[in-house]
Design an enzyme around this catalytic site. Structure first.
Site, PDB file in Angstrom:
ATOM      1  N   SER A   1       0.837  -1.216   0.000  1.00 22.29           N
ATOM      2  CA  SER A   1       0.000   0.000   0.000  1.00 22.29           C
ATOM      3  C   SER A   1       0.865   1.256   0.000  1.00 22.29           C
ATOM      4  O   SER A   1       0.595   2.228  -0.722  1.00 22.29           O
ATOM      5  CB  SER A   1      -0.883   0.025   1.249  1.00 22.29           C
ATOM      6  OG  SER A   1      -1.832  -0.999   1.203  1.00 22.29           O
TER       7      SER A   1
ATOM      8  N   ARG B   1       1.562   4.258  -3.059  1.00 23.01           N
ATOM      9  CA  ARG B   1       1.301   5.677  -2.778  1.00 23.01           C
ATOM     10  C   ARG B   1       2.560   6.515  -2.956  1.00 23.01           C
ATOM     11  O   ARG B   1       2.500   7.667  -3.410  1.00 23.01           O
ATOM     12  CB  ARG B   1       0.704   5.818  -1.366  1.00 23.01           C
ATOM     13  CG  ARG B   1      -0.758   5.322  -1.306  1.00 23.01           C
ATOM     14  CD  ARG B   1      -1.183   5.008   0.109  1.00 23.01           C
ATOM     15  NE  ARG B   1      -2.607   4.712   0.253  1.00 23.01           N
ATOM     16  CZ  ARG B   1      -3.193   3.531   0.015  1.00 23.01           C
ATOM     17  NH1 ARG B   1      -2.465   2.511  -0.419  1.00 23.01           N
ATOM     18  NH2 ARG B   1      -4.500   3.355   0.196  1.00 23.01           N
TER      19      ARG B   1
ATOM     20  N   GLY C   1      -5.763  -3.863  -7.871  1.00 19.54           N
ATOM     21  CA  GLY C   1      -6.930  -3.016  -7.599  1.00 19.54           C
ATOM     22  C   GLY C   1      -6.525  -1.665  -7.022  1.00 19.54           C
ATOM     23  O   GLY C   1      -7.143  -0.638  -7.321  1.00 19.54           O
TER      24      GLY C   1
ATOM     25  N   ARG D   1     -13.361  -7.220 -11.220  1.00 15.31           N
ATOM     26  CA  ARG D   1     -13.614  -6.543  -9.927  1.00 15.31           C
ATOM     27  C   ARG D   1     -14.438  -5.258 -10.105  1.00 15.31           C
ATOM     28  O   ARG D   1     -14.329  -4.581 -11.135  1.00 15.31           O
ATOM     29  CB  ARG D   1     -12.281  -6.278  -9.223  1.00 15.31           C
ATOM     30  CG  ARG D   1     -11.583  -7.595  -8.894  1.00 15.31           C
ATOM     31  CD  ARG D   1     -10.267  -7.397  -8.198  1.00 15.31           C
ATOM     32  NE  ARG D   1     -10.409  -6.836  -6.873  1.00 15.31           N
ATOM     33  CZ  ARG D   1      -9.379  -6.455  -6.110  1.00 15.31           C
ATOM     34  NH1 ARG D   1      -8.142  -6.567  -6.568  1.00 15.31           N
ATOM     35  NH2 ARG D   1      -9.588  -5.957  -4.922  1.00 15.31           N
TER      36      ARG D   1
ATOM     37  N   ASP E   1      -6.955  -8.287   4.380  1.00 18.17           N
ATOM     38  CA  ASP E   1      -6.187  -9.164   3.481  1.00 18.17           C
ATOM     39  C   ASP E   1      -5.667 -10.416   4.187  1.00 18.17           C
ATOM     40  O   ASP E   1      -5.044 -11.264   3.551  1.00 18.17           O
ATOM     41  CB  ASP E   1      -4.996  -8.392   2.897  1.00 18.17           C
ATOM     42  CG  ASP E   1      -5.450  -7.313   1.918  1.00 18.17           C
ATOM     43  OD1 ASP E   1      -6.555  -7.457   1.350  1.00 18.17           O
ATOM     44  OD2 ASP E   1      -4.707  -6.339   1.725  1.00 18.17           O
TER      45      ASP E   1
ATOM     46  N   LYS F   1     -12.191  -9.376  -3.740  1.00 22.42           N
ATOM     47  CA  LYS F   1     -10.737  -9.165  -3.748  1.00 22.42           C
ATOM     48  C   LYS F   1     -10.149  -9.782  -5.021  1.00 22.42           C
ATOM     49  O   LYS F   1     -10.869 -10.020  -5.983  1.00 22.42           O
ATOM     50  CB  LYS F   1     -10.120  -9.765  -2.486  1.00 22.42           C
ATOM     51  CG  LYS F   1     -10.558  -9.046  -1.220  1.00 22.42           C
ATOM     52  CD  LYS F   1      -9.987  -7.644  -1.187  1.00 22.42           C
ATOM     53  CE  LYS F   1     -10.473  -6.867   0.006  1.00 22.42           C
ATOM     54  NZ  LYS F   1     -10.118  -5.459  -0.040  1.00 22.42           N
TER      55      LYS F   1
HETATM   56  C1  S3P Z   1      -5.614  -1.409  -0.019  1.00 19.55           C
HETATM   57  C2  S3P Z   1      -6.864  -1.482   0.526  1.00 19.55           C
HETATM   58  C3  S3P Z   1      -7.608  -2.746   0.699  1.00 19.55           C
HETATM   59  C4  S3P Z   1      -6.711  -3.963   0.581  1.00 19.55           C
HETATM   60  C5  S3P Z   1      -5.760  -3.847  -0.582  1.00 19.55           C
HETATM   61  C6  S3P Z   1      -4.888  -2.619  -0.446  1.00 19.55           C
HETATM   62  C7  S3P Z   1      -4.962  -0.083  -0.150  1.00 19.55           C
HETATM   63  O1  S3P Z   1      -8.597  -2.820  -0.289  1.00 19.55           O
HETATM   64  O2  S3P Z   1      -7.485  -5.127   0.437  1.00 19.55           O
HETATM   65  O3  S3P Z   1      -4.925  -5.004  -0.655  1.00 19.55           O
HETATM   66  O4  S3P Z   1      -3.737  -0.037  -0.395  1.00 19.55           O
HETATM   67  O5  S3P Z   1      -5.656   0.920   0.019  1.00 19.55           O
HETATM   68  P1  S3P Z   1     -10.069  -2.192  -0.063  1.00 19.55           P
HETATM   69  O6  S3P Z   1      -9.899  -0.751   0.107  1.00 19.55           O
HETATM   70  O7  S3P Z   1     -10.847  -2.516  -1.306  1.00 19.55           O
HETATM   71  O8  S3P Z   1     -10.614  -2.867   1.149  1.00 19.55           O
END
Ligand code: S3P
Length: 441
Positions: free
Chosen positions: A26, A30, A98, A126, A323, A350
């Site tokens: 994550s 970013r 995603g 998704r 996760d 997911k």
């Molecule tokens: C993430 C948020 C989560 C997580 C994904 C990473 C992120 O998803 O499952 O692996 O980096 O903001 P969701 O926001 O759809 O719950």
């Protein structure tokens, strides 16, 4: 890896040693996105170099940022400033990620350019309506394939409008998408959440100089971004990923005589639900050298094999460990008694339908479980997990790693199909685990 991309994990002896888990996924995404929107040069230390993050890096280059990695593994990003991204010449392929797709849609939503986006077979299934709908309220045009899926086109708003938006589901990706669209929007954009999701976007935006206000109101937690700031380049030290660290952690817990040290693991309170849960199950996990690095709490973990017991995991904890349910289900299989996991609706959207992928995998390995619409009950047995199953991963990295961990402690080897999916988040997983005493090949 075999020619059919499968991996098998055979029962191992105890796991011992120190594991350097790769950087947080994550935070890595970013750092690339915010670095590309900042003025100046951002240096990123400890970036995860998994396929998901590399997809983000490629997209940011296609949008005009200068992104390179030096020989020491430090990444350097020269940004274009808020509103300064340029129209890419080709379709952006977000692969399996995603986070890349949804966060980038937010950034593009308030840039007056047109972008086409796609992803792999899993990402194309998704739901994208959850971000397309609030973006439409801000003036962005998003045209998706039927069912609001990728591929899609984002036509950014010429004059974006700030919104106040209450999240219909607990999702940091949706929250981040709206806040990032708010970056190039005049005025103040607010997201309200009733369940607190991970806040890496908020923490890192502040680190880059944006004004982000958080207040608790009757409606929930309100996060407001003040639009059109100047983001200034800032160095980022990426902690090791607590989600990735959960795999060696559970492997050590369920293999008698194991003791592992995992240095520098991110311990953001909105990510550490798995560690709280495992401790409630009786896990011997100690946090040492607790510290803050670049605004994120970090600690060294020491994990020792433990006798686990089944518990009920409350639904409200789900956002802080969303996760980690696949690997928790493996820990639960080796625990004494029943583990009840509730509030799991989001698992169905997911990288795969993780609720059914986990339940089917457990059944294939002789573990009794009950799959509900949004819950999972696992009947554990510390000494009697049969294993021996062949697991369909649906190209989901976390399903693949979870069942390889099961194979380390089950009676019979576990075979995992499409194990190359692991490269999306933990490229050297098998090598690293084998270095500790696992037998994955
Ligand atoms: C993430 C948020 C989560 C997580 C994904 C990473 C992120 O998803 O499952 O692996 O980096 O903001 P969701 O926001 O759809 O719950």
């Amino acid at each position: 890896m075999t020619s059919d991309n499968s991996l098998s994990s055979t029962p191992s002896s105890s796991l011992k040693g120190t594991v350097k888990v790769p950087g947080d996924k994550s935070i890595s995404h970013r750092s690339l996105m915010f670095g590309a929107l900042a003025i100046g040069k951002t240096n990123v230390f400890g970036m995860l170099e998994g396929e998901d993050v590399l997809a983000t890096a490629k997209a940011m280059r296609a949008l005009g940022a200068h992104v390179e990695r030096d020989d020491q593994g430090v990444w350097h990003i020269e940004g274009r400033g808020i509103g300064g991204l340029c129209e890419p010449e080709d379709v952006l392929d977000m692969g399996n990620s995603g986070t890349s797709a949804r966060l980038l849609m937010g950034i593009l939503g308030s840039h007056p350019i047109t972008t086409f986006m796609t992803g792999d077979a899993s990402l194309r299934k998704r739901p994208m309506g959850r971000v397309a709908n609030p973006l439409a309220e801000m003036g962005t045009q998003v045209h998706c394939r039927s069912g609001q899926r990728l591929p899609l086109m984002v036509q950014g708003a010429e004059t974006p409008m700030p919104i106040r938006y209450k999240l219909p589901m607990a999702s940091a990706q949706v929250k981040s998408c709206i806040l990032l669209a708010g970056l190039n929007t005049p005025g103040e954009t607010t997201v309200i959440e009733t369940e607190h999701t991970r806040d890496h976007t908020e923490l890192m935006l502040r680190h880059f100089g944006a004004e982000v206000r958080v207040t608790q109101t009757e409606e929930g937690r309100e996060t407001t971004i003040v639009g059109q700031p100047e983001l200034k380049a800032a160095d980022v030290h990426v902690p090791s990923d607590p989600s990735s660290a959960a795999f060696p952690t559970v492997a050590a817990l369920i293999n008698e005589g194991s003791e592992l040290r995992l240095p520098g693991i991110g311990m953001n309170p909105h990510r550490n639900g798995i560690y709280i849960t495992l401790k409630e199950m009786g896990a011997d996990i100690t946090l040492e050298n607790e510290r803050t690095e670049a605004g994120e709490p970090v600690a060294d973990l020491v994990v020792r094999a433990s006798k686990l017991k089944g518990i009920t995991v409350p639904a409200e904890r789900a956002p802080s460990m969303i996760d980690e349910y696949p690997i928790l289900a493996i820990a639960a299989s080796f625990a004494e008694g029943k583990t009840i996991m509730e509030g799991l609706g989001e698992l169905r959207v997911k990288e795969s339908d993780r609720l059914s992928a986990v339940a089917n995998g457990l059944k294939a390995c002789g573990v009794t479980c009950e799959e509900g619409d949004d819950y999972l009950i696992v009947e554990g047995s510390p000494t009697d997990v049969k294993g021996g199953g062949t697991i369909t991963t649906h190209f989901d990295h976390r399903i693949a790693m979870s069942f390889l961990v099961m194979g380390m402690a089950a009676k019979e080897p576990v075979k995992v199909l499409d194990a190359d999916a692991i490269d999306t988040s933990f490229p050297d997983f098998a090598k690293l685990m084998n270095g500790l005493g696992a037998q994955i090949g």
